[in-house]
Design a protein around this motif. Structure first.
Motif, PDB file in Angstrom:
ATOM      1  N   THR A   1       4.963   4.166 -13.628  1.00  0.00           N
ATOM      2  CA  THR A   1       4.254   3.466 -12.211  1.00  0.00           C
ATOM      3  C   THR A   1       5.041   3.938 -11.134  1.00  0.00           C
ATOM      4  O   THR A   1       4.405   3.654  -9.973  1.00  0.00           O
ATOM      5  CB  THR A   1       4.002   1.925 -12.542  1.00  0.00           C
TER       6      THR A   1
ATOM      7  N   THR B   1       5.845   5.972   3.521  1.00  0.00           N
ATOM      8  CA  THR B   1       5.770   4.989   4.442  1.00  0.00           C
ATOM      9  C   THR B   1       6.532   3.655   4.245  1.00  0.00           C
ATOM     10  O   THR B   1       6.438   2.801   3.187  1.00  0.00           O
ATOM     11  CB  THR B   1       4.092   4.468   4.683  1.00  0.00           C
TER      12      THR B   1
ATOM     13  N   LEU C   1       7.791  -0.798   1.114  1.00  0.00           N
ATOM     14  CA  LEU C   1       6.724  -0.256   1.162  1.00  0.00           C
ATOM     15  C   LEU C   1       5.873  -0.681   2.510  1.00  0.00           C
ATOM     16  O   LEU C   1       5.637  -2.138   2.783  1.00  0.00           O
ATOM     17  CB  LEU C   1       5.819  -0.160   0.065  1.00  0.00           C
ATOM     18  N   GLU C   2       5.376   0.180   3.351  1.00  0.00           N
ATOM     19  CA  GLU C   2       4.402  -0.261   4.393  1.00  0.00           C
ATOM     20  C   GLU C   2       2.990   0.148   3.752  1.00  0.00           C
ATOM     21  O   GLU C   2       2.776   1.253   3.732  1.00  0.00           O
ATOM     22  CB  GLU C   2       4.799   0.477   5.447  1.00  0.00           C
ATOM     23  N   GLY C   3       2.194  -0.584   3.607  1.00  0.00           N
ATOM     24  CA  GLY C   3       0.745  -0.351   3.142  1.00  0.00           C
ATOM     25  C   GLY C   3       0.763  -0.554   1.544  1.00  0.00           C
ATOM     26  O   GLY C   3       1.422  -1.544   0.920  1.00  0.00           O
ATOM     27  N   GLU C   4      -0.317   0.383   1.235  1.00  0.00           N
ATOM     28  CA  GLU C   4      -0.725   0.211  -0.386  1.00  0.00           C
ATOM     29  C   GLU C   4       0.304   1.135  -1.316  1.00  0.00           C
ATOM     30  O   GLU C   4       0.594   2.257  -0.932  1.00  0.00           O
ATOM     31  CB  GLU C   4      -2.185   0.546  -0.457  1.00  0.00           C
ATOM     32  N   TYR C   5       0.574   0.803  -2.413  1.00  0.00           N
ATOM     33  CA  TYR C   5       1.234   1.477  -3.357  1.00  0.00           C
ATOM     34  C   TYR C   5       0.361   2.590  -3.790  1.00  0.00           C
ATOM     35  O   TYR C   5      -0.662   2.566  -4.370  1.00  0.00           O
ATOM     36  CB  TYR C   5       1.612   0.599  -4.521  1.00  0.00           C
ATOM     37  N   PRO C   6       1.105   3.945  -4.082  1.00  0.00           N
ATOM     38  CA  PRO C   6       0.096   4.961  -4.171  1.00  0.00           C
ATOM     39  C   PRO C   6      -0.467   4.978  -5.678  1.00  0.00           C
ATOM     40  O   PRO C   6       0.284   4.351  -6.625  1.00  0.00           O
ATOM     41  CB  PRO C   6       1.331   6.276  -4.116  1.00  0.00           C
ATOM     42  N   GLU C   7      -1.415   5.331  -5.929  1.00  0.00           N
ATOM     43  CA  GLU C   7      -2.256   5.542  -7.031  1.00  0.00           C
ATOM     44  C   GLU C   7      -1.370   6.327  -8.213  1.00  0.00           C
ATOM     45  O   GLU C   7      -0.733   7.041  -7.764  1.00  0.00           O
ATOM     46  CB  GLU C   7      -3.530   6.115  -7.175  1.00  0.00           C
TER      47      GLU C   7
END
Length: 175
Positions: free
Chosen positions: A10, A16, A156-162
């Motif tokens: 994962t 970002t 992390l700024e924002g969503e965690y990458p897929e």
């Protein structure tokens, strides 16, 4: 699946970051994980330089940007407030391999601790400059070292990458 295998599957490169500094206690754990990386013949010929000083961080960003050929003002560290620079003894045949294992351990440890990371290249070129050599001397490092990579670290700024699908036909079996 074990927690270690889950973390391996994962972990993603983060591009970002929030400006919040990673606490020293967490950086110390990430660094310690790097020092436990496997090394050729157990020699431990790698070193790690922690950079959290904003002025020095920004100077490294500027140099890295110039080496990479980007326009002035681009941040190849994506705003990460901390970096760990891995170097290895220049005369050591396994330097790139050993340093890569250090980087991998640190990135996995960061993921385990909730810290984003990204391997940033061009450490080799940075530490071939007079500036890089002088930085090492200022730290009391007299031997010749080659830069292996920078481990950019931050929240992390924002969503965690897929998680991207794995490509097929990458494993071959001889039984």
């Amino acid at each position: 699946m074990s927690d270690v295998l889950h973390k391996i599957k994962t972990r993603r490169s983060i591009r970002t970051y929030k400006p919040d500094m990673v606490p020293q206690e967490i950086l110390d754990q990430i660094i310690e994980a790097g020092t436990y990386a496997a090394s050729g013949m157990g020699r431990q010929n790698t070193i790690i330089i922690q950079v959290t000083n904003k002025e020095l961080r920004d100077k490294i960003v500027e140099m890295n940007c110039e080496i990479g050929g980007w326009e002035k003002g681009f941040d190849p560290f994506y705003g990460a407030p901390a970096m760990l620079i891995v170097l290895a003894k220049k005369d050591w045949a396994n330097r790139v391999y050993d340093g890569s294992l250090v980087m991998g351990n640190m990135m996995l440890a960061a993921h385990e601790l909730g810290i984003g990371s990204c391997w940033i290249h061009r450490a080799k070129q940075e530490f071939e400059t007079e500036w890089g050599k002088e930085l090492l001397k200022s730290l009391g490092i007299e031997e010749e070292y080659e830069g292996i990579g920078h481990c950019a670290l931050g929240y992390l700024e924002g969503e965690y990458p897929e998680i991207a699908a794995r490509k097929e036909n990458r494993v071959f079996y001889i039984k």
